[in-house]
Write an enzyme that holds these catalytic residues in place. Structure first.
Site, PDB file in Angstrom:
ATOM      1  N   TYR A 256       0.820  -1.218   0.000  1.00 12.85           N
ATOM      2  CA  TYR A 256       0.000   0.000   0.000  1.00 12.85           C
ATOM      3  C   TYR A 256       0.852   1.264   0.000  1.00 12.85           C
ATOM      4  O   TYR A 256       0.372   2.348   0.317  1.00 12.85           O
ATOM      5  CB  TYR A 256      -0.943  -0.001   1.209  1.00 12.85           C
ATOM      6  CG  TYR A 256      -1.961  -1.111   1.110  1.00 12.85           C
ATOM      7  CD1 TYR A 256      -3.154  -0.914   0.421  1.00 12.85           C
ATOM      8  CD2 TYR A 256      -1.692  -2.371   1.636  1.00 12.85           C
ATOM      9  CE1 TYR A 256      -4.066  -1.934   0.285  1.00 12.85           C
ATOM     10  CE2 TYR A 256      -2.601  -3.402   1.502  1.00 12.85           C
ATOM     11  CZ  TYR A 256      -3.778  -3.192   0.831  1.00 12.85           C
ATOM     12  OH  TYR A 256      -4.683  -4.205   0.679  1.00 12.85           O
ATOM     13  N   SER A 257       2.117   1.114  -0.402  1.00  8.10           N
ATOM     14  CA  SER A 257       3.077   2.202  -0.270  1.00  8.10           C
ATOM     15  C   SER A 257       2.792   3.377  -1.220  1.00  8.10           C
ATOM     16  O   SER A 257       2.666   3.194  -2.434  1.00  8.10           O
ATOM     17  CB  SER A 257       4.467   1.625  -0.548  1.00  8.10           C
ATOM     18  OG  SER A 257       5.376   2.634  -0.851  1.00  8.10           O
ATOM     19  N   ASN A 258       2.731   4.613  -0.658  1.00  4.72           N
ATOM     20  CA  ASN A 258       2.653   5.811  -1.493  1.00  4.72           C
ATOM     21  C   ASN A 258       3.929   5.997  -2.304  1.00  4.72           C
ATOM     22  O   ASN A 258       3.904   6.545  -3.403  1.00  4.72           O
ATOM     23  CB  ASN A 258       2.478   7.067  -0.619  1.00  4.72           C
ATOM     24  CG  ASN A 258       1.075   7.192  -0.057  1.00  4.72           C
ATOM     25  OD1 ASN A 258       0.146   6.566  -0.562  1.00  4.72           O
ATOM     26  ND2 ASN A 258       0.937   8.000   0.977  1.00  4.72           N
ATOM     27  N   HIS A 259       5.040   5.552  -1.710  1.00  6.09           N
ATOM     28  CA  HIS A 259       6.335   5.690  -2.389  1.00  6.09           C
ATOM     29  C   HIS A 259       6.380   4.849  -3.676  1.00  6.09           C
ATOM     30  O   HIS A 259       6.879   5.313  -4.705  1.00  6.09           O
ATOM     31  CB  HIS A 259       7.450   5.280  -1.412  1.00  6.09           C
ATOM     32  CG  HIS A 259       8.774   5.080  -2.056  1.00  6.09           C
ATOM     33  ND1 HIS A 259       9.525   6.127  -2.560  1.00  6.09           N
ATOM     34  CD2 HIS A 259       9.480   3.952  -2.303  1.00  6.09           C
ATOM     35  CE1 HIS A 259      10.642   5.633  -3.086  1.00  6.09           C
ATOM     36  NE2 HIS A 259      10.633   4.331  -2.940  1.00  6.09           N
ATOM     37  N   ILE A 260       5.857   3.631  -3.618  1.00  8.05           N
ATOM     38  CA  ILE A 260       5.818   2.784  -4.822  1.00  8.05           C
ATOM     39  C   ILE A 260       5.013   3.479  -5.924  1.00  8.05           C
ATOM     40  O   ILE A 260       5.447   3.563  -7.085  1.00  8.05           O
ATOM     41  CB  ILE A 260       5.207   1.395  -4.481  1.00  8.05           C
ATOM     42  CG1 ILE A 260       6.201   0.564  -3.651  1.00  8.05           C
ATOM     43  CG2 ILE A 260       4.776   0.638  -5.741  1.00  8.05           C
ATOM     44  CD1 ILE A 260       7.391   0.026  -4.428  1.00  8.05           C
TER      45      ILE A 260
END
Ligand SMILES: *Cc1c(COP(=O)(O)O)cnc(C)c1O
Length: 292
Positions: A71-75
């Protein structure tokens, strides 16, 4: 010359918030709307990726490889940045393959990111040489960006934030995940001003070391103008409790802003709690970074 696809709306606007709990304590609160910086790379993700992309290009890489949870925003941000700036992207995701993809991973996939998965034990060791070597053998010549995007170049990007603030202030507040943003702000702060981070995760005490390590990597020194509040995680990373829900609802009603809840709402909840408890002396002006 083509327009740089990463061109951002700078400086990001400041918006003052009026509320009884601020007036009672004689504290001013201004939101720095980093969420408006770029339509696809909001907030600190743009700041953190900017010099990494520049460096990847100068070093002749055509592929970015990075790490994150499902669920990473960074990804999401690396996938979007790669597409905009003309890099192929590889996302190394923690845990089992997702089928079907969740909305975050679907977004990354739609931006052209190749997804690959590491079991949790190996993922924990993702920055160790043998794991990196294996990834480098499988995916040739990638530019590696660490989990959360926090490295010395991310610190450099975030260090530019204080210099953009034209009005007078005492304190800059930001949420803390992997601490690149806080380390950068502390690095760029003028003398006499302070930075206060709010941990979005439980047991965030290790974040002090992490912030110090990042500053050291970026500038060779650790400043003593910052601290971290660790008690406003509201249950832990990507968890929320009733107090946070209520705070988000009342903030939307009173100020017309729907807060991002994993990081930003916890910071503002913390700022309100501390203000009510008298933690800031009368006359204090706070800038709070709306990082997403
Ligand atoms: C990623 C993220 C953060 C965390 O920033 P760090 O530099 O990892 O501490 C904070 N806020 C938002 C909205 C984010 O997406």
């Amino acid at each position: 010359m083509p327009v740089d696809p990463l061109t951002a709306a700078l400086p990001t606007p400041l918006e003052e918030i009026a509320a009884p709990w601020l007036e009672d304590s004689e504290v001013r609160l201004l939101l720095k709307r980093e969420d408006l910086i770029h339509p696809l790379l909001p907030g600190n993700k743009w700041r953190k990726l900017r010099y990494n992309l520049e460096t990847a290009r100068t070093q002749g890489h055509d592929t970015l490889l990075t790490f994150g949870g499902a669920y990473s925003n960074h990804i999401r941000a690396v996938a979007a940045a790669g597409k905009l700036a003309g890099f192929a992207t590889i996302g190394v995701i923690r845990g089992e393959a997702h089928d079907p993809l969740n909305p975050s991973l679907q977004f990354a996939h739609d931006q052209g990111m190749q997804l690959t998965y590491l079991d949790r034990a190996t993922y924990r060791r993702k920055h160790e040489p043998d794991v990196i070597d294996a990834l480098n053998t499988e995916f040739k010549d990638c530019y590696l960006i660490p989990e959360g995007g926090s490295n010395a170049l991310a610190v450099k990007g975030c260090a530019e934030i204080p210099g953009e603030i034209a009005s007078d202030y005492d304190l800059i507040c930001c949420p803390v995940g992997t601490a690149g943003t806080l380390a950068g702000i502390a690095t760029g702060l003028p003398e006499g001003k302070r930075a206060l981070g709010f941990s979005a995760l439980k047991g965030g005490h290790f974040l002090h070391d992490q912030t110090a390590r990042l500053q050291l990597a970026a500038t060779g020194q650790v400043r003593n103008n910052w601290s971290i509040a660790t008690e406003f995680h509201c249950g832990g990373y990507a968890k929320r409790n009733r107090e946070l829900e209520e705070f988000i609802n009342s903030f939307a009603e009173e100020h017309g802003i729907i807060l991002e809840w994993v990081y930003v709402a916890k910071m503002l909840y913390g700022i309100r709690s501390m203000t009510k408890a008298g933690a800031f002396s009368p006359g204090t002006t706070i800038i709070a970074l709306i990082t997403g």
